[in-house]
Design a protein around this motif. Structure first.
Motif, mmCIF file in Angstrom:
data_model
loop_
_atom_site.group_PDB
_atom_site.id
_atom_site.type_symbol
_atom_site.label_atom_id
_atom_site.label_comp_id
_atom_site.label_asym_id
_atom_site.label_seq_id
_atom_site.Cartn_x
_atom_site.Cartn_y
_atom_site.Cartn_z
ATOM 1 N N HIS A 1 82.054 20.301 9.405
ATOM 2 C CA HIS A 1 81.346 18.853 9.227
ATOM 3 C C HIS A 1 80.648 18.837 10.634
ATOM 4 O O HIS A 1 80.927 19.466 11.824
ATOM 5 C CB HIS A 1 82.588 18.038 9.393
ATOM 6 C CG HIS A 1 83.717 17.999 10.413
ATOM 7 N ND1 HIS A 1 85.077 18.647 10.327
ATOM 8 C CD2 HIS A 1 83.744 17.242 11.530
ATOM 9 C CE1 HIS A 1 85.479 18.535 11.392
ATOM 10 N NE2 HIS A 1 84.841 17.735 12.225
ATOM 11 N N HIS B 1 80.979 22.066 12.762
ATOM 12 C CA HIS B 1 81.925 23.366 13.049
ATOM 13 C C HIS B 1 82.870 23.718 11.854
ATOM 14 O O HIS B 1 83.356 22.503 11.225
ATOM 15 C CB HIS B 1 82.759 22.937 14.207
ATOM 16 C CG HIS B 1 83.105 21.398 14.451
ATOM 17 N ND1 HIS B 1 82.186 20.457 14.830
ATOM 18 C CD2 HIS B 1 84.167 20.634 14.133
ATOM 19 C CE1 HIS B 1 82.891 19.081 14.713
ATOM 20 N NE2 HIS B 1 84.003 19.308 14.433
ATOM 21 N N GLU C 1 84.635 17.579 20.715
ATOM 22 C CA GLU C 1 86.100 17.739 20.348
ATOM 23 C C GLU C 1 86.561 19.092 21.070
ATOM 24 O O GLU C 1 85.721 19.744 21.487
ATOM 25 C CB GLU C 1 85.923 18.039 18.854
ATOM 26 C CG GLU C 1 87.563 18.054 18.095
ATOM 27 C CD GLU C 1 87.302 17.754 16.673
ATOM 28 O OE1 GLU C 1 86.255 17.735 16.223
ATOM 29 O OE2 GLU C 1 88.337 17.358 16.443
HETATM 30 FE FE LIG Z 1 85.289 17.502 14.248
#
Ligand SMILES: [Fe+2]
Length: 188
Positions: free
Chosen positions: A87, A135, A96
């Motif tokens: 996503h 990712h 992240e």
């Molecule tokens: Fe993510």
């Protein structure tokens, strides 16, 4: 009011205690992400609709951040390994981290402008995922791949873009070892 808390994370099982939620992805739900979906059907006919991965969350009410674990089971579909959906974050400017606890794998990434990267996943490696990079994690080993993710709650998930276009890279087994190659089926 929010209160501090210590959360126990088991790096082998991926258990999170306490946790606020979890979900499980079965292999059948990932069928069309593989380059050869018919091989997923064959796998399920032979082994059943196995668990592909679990996600366990710690998401305190009212918090701006959350974290949790992803527990990926090992397996192969043709030359590809078990993988997550992949996503972009729905909100631009949200990154992240993925901190691998056990197992081995590879994190495939591509930016909105088309650059690609792959980051090894093994214990001790904490992957930095910049904002606006898609990712997907791939379990290239024979054991569970367990990693801790950490992001802002408002990051959100855009799964549809990857489901429609695919990832720009594939992680495949070639001559008995991992190779990251361009995805011939990627739709720009
Ligand atoms: Fe993510």
């Amino acid at each position: 009011m929010q209160f501090p808390e210590g959360v126990r994370i088991d790096g082998i099982t991926g258990d999170v205690t306490p946790s606020t939620g979890r979900y499980l992805k079965k292999l059948s739900a990932l069928r069309d992400l593989y380059e050869a979906p018919e091989l997923v059907d064959a796998y399920i006919a032979q082994h059943g609709d196995v668990d592909a991965y679990d996600v366990i969350e710690y998401r305190p009410e009212g918090s701006d951040i959350c974290f949790g674990t992803t527990i990926m089971h090992p397996g192969k579909i043709g030359r590809e390994y078990f993988l997550t959906r992949g996503h972009f974050h729905a909100k631009s400017g949200r990154g992240e981290t993925y901190y691998t606890q056990s197992g081995q794998g590879v994190l495939l990434l591509h930016s909105r402008s088309g650059e690609t990267r792959a980051v090894e996943m093994r214990p001790g490696i904490c992957a930095f995922i910049p904002p606006d990079w898609a990712h997907r994690s791939v379990n290239t080993g024979t054991e569970k791949l367990v990693f801790v993710w950490n992001c802002t709650i408002d990051a959100g998930h855009d799964y549809a873009g990857i489901a429609t276009r695919g990832m720009r890279q594939l992680a495949v087994e070639q001559n008995g070892r991992l190779a990251v190659i361009g995805n011939p089926k990627y739709r720009d």
